[in-house]
Scaffold this motif. Structure first.
Motif, short mmCIF file in Angstrom:
data_model
loop_
_atom_site.label_atom_id
_atom_site.label_comp_id
_atom_site.label_asym_id
_atom_site.label_seq_id
_atom_site.Cartn_x
_atom_site.Cartn_y
_atom_site.Cartn_z
N LEU A 1 48.86 7.97 -57.40
CA LEU A 1 48.06 6.83 -56.95
C LEU A 1 48.92 5.92 -56.08
O LEU A 1 48.48 5.43 -55.03
N GLY B 1 49.58 7.56 -52.72
CA GLY B 1 48.41 7.66 -51.86
C GLY B 1 47.98 9.08 -51.54
O GLY B 1 47.12 9.29 -50.68
N LYS C 1 43.27 -0.40 -61.39
CA LYS C 1 43.40 0.24 -60.09
C LYS C 1 42.07 0.86 -59.65
O LYS C 1 42.03 1.85 -58.93
N GLN D 1 40.86 2.39 -56.26
CA GLN D 1 41.33 3.69 -55.78
C GLN D 1 40.47 4.84 -56.31
O GLN D 1 40.80 6.00 -56.09
#
Length: 427
Positions: A84, A87, A107, A110
């Motif tokens: 994460l 990316g 998060k 995402q």
């Protein structure tokens, strides 16, 4: 290694016009050599999905499923958070264990909102299961897989020796509330000949704490360890029981804890559905019939365990990944996974399936365990709100602090240490 089509821009330019369309940003970059869409699914432990993957591929000939399977939850989630941050590198479908869910929710940007990209599957799950994976602004980032509804397991023979009732119906009153539970512990200790009432303080404290509306943080993500009297109340109740000799002081999952099931070191156990398998494996054949489970848990229901399937925004095939995740978590598939690996369903219809309700456990005296835990699942009032570091504080702050009390540290000093460490973790 999972196959990928890694073609440079120059190589694409040299290809035919038909091939080049698959190289652009809108193309299906995760494709096999024969043109199928590859969906990667990252799981851990046993989800019971191996045969389900084959079934899905048979009914979706354009899909190829590649599983990344970690042996334990910890390395799986370490890998998840690393990718994460980087990316890239995540699977199309990532499994999340409930103990790590609060970190994932922090998060949530995402991850895809499954309400937007997935099929219409509203009201499939127990409400508390879905609520736990729903963000403050209403986005659903995870489809519920299994759960771990809580009941109480106990040693019938040890209860009888201490003069307590041992029939599963008769013991329910002992487990009606935490007050009645600890009071029964006092009665047991007085006549048990040195056998403890429960395995360790942290397991009891966690079960009590997780029943509250909020965890270590309020809904604005402010740490409330000191300001929420319920947390200190649970601490005081558990440490008082420790002082009276109710704890066996066995660290969960240690060799000593495992052996404690076999030797009868403690008489009761907070018991999610999956714990029956742990008890049978550790207590051994010689203790078959001595352990029992009853349809009761102090102060109502509780849950310990379970996971979700998420679709990270890194996925190149998010809609198809969401379709697969929705199918894997449908009632029919949850029952198949339950039959394969014993993962307890979270779907409302699955909890009413005869295959679940008629399931028995011979080790625990032939009890209809499926029906018992289905009833316990419906007693859970709501999903507890957990802040980003909630899981870390439970495992790395309060569990060690309670262990220190069991090892002789002053209760008030241990509490001060827990508060200080929680404040550090929350920064």
């Amino acid at each position: 290694m999972r196959p990928r089509r890694l073609i440079s821009v120059l190589a694409c330019a040299a290809m035919s016009a038909v091939t080049v369309t698959a190289c652009g940003s809108g193309g299906a970059t995760n494709q096999t050599a024969d043109g199928k869409t590859e969906l990667t699914v990252a799981t851990f432990n046993e989800f019971g999905y191996e045969d389900l993957f084959k079934e899905y591929e048979a009914s979706h000939p354009d899909i190829k499923i590649t599983q990344r399977k970690a042996g334990q939850a910890s390395p799986h989630h370490q890998n998840l958070f690393t990718k994460l941050g980087a990316g890239s590198g995540l699977a199309d479908v990532e499994a999340i264990e409930e103990g790590y869910l609060s970190q994932v929710m922090s998060k949530s940007s995402q991850f895809n909102d499954l309400k937007e990209i997935g099929p219409n599957v509203d009201n499939r799950w127990l409400k508390w299961k879905t609520d736990a994976a729903t963000t403050k602004d209403g986005k659903l980032i995870g489809y519920g897989t299994d759960i771990g509804p809580l009941a109480m397991c106990y040693r019938k023979d040890l209860f009888e020796k201490a003069g307590l009732p041992s029939d599963p119906e008769a013991v329910k009153s002992l487990f009606a509330t935490w007050d009645s539970y600890f009071a029964a512990g006092d009665q047991f200790i007085a006549k048990s000949g040195g056998v403890a009432w429960f395995d360790n303080a942290a397991q009891i404290f966690n079960a009590m704490h997780n029943q509250h509306e909020v965890g270590y943080f309020d809904k604005s993500d402010k740490l409330v360890v000191e300001s929420n009297p319920k947390i200190r109340g649970d601490w005081d109740a558990v440490t008082k029981a420790v002082a009276k000799g109710q704890s066996a002081k066995l660290v969960a999952w240690s060799n000593e804890w495992n052996t404690g099931f076999k030797t009868g070191a403690f008489a009761t156990k907070t018991c999610p559905s999956w714990m029956l398998g742990v008890i049978e494996a550790q207590a051994g054949a010689e203790n078959a019939g001595k352990w029992a489970v009853t349809e009761a848990f102090p102060n109502g229901g509780g849950n310990w365990g379970g996971s979700y399937l998420t679709v990270p925004k890194q996925s190149k095939n998010a809609k198809k990944a969401a379709e697969l995740a929705a199918w894997l978590t449908a009632p029919e598939q949850q029952i198949k996974a339950f039959k394969a690996k014993g993962t307890f369903p979270s779907q409302v219809k699955a909890l009413e399936d005869p295959a679940l309700l008629e399931q028995t456990n011979a080790y625990f005296g032939g009890v209809k365990a499926g029906a018992l835990f289905a009833a316990q699942a419906k007693k859970v009032a709501a999903a507890q709100y957990k802040g980003p570091e909630d899981g870390q504080i439970q495992e790395n702050v309060f569990s060690p602090a309670l262990q220190s009390v069991e090892q002789g540290k002053n209760t008030d000093e241990a509490w001060k240490t827990a508060v200080q460490e929680a404040q550090k973790a929350a920064k």
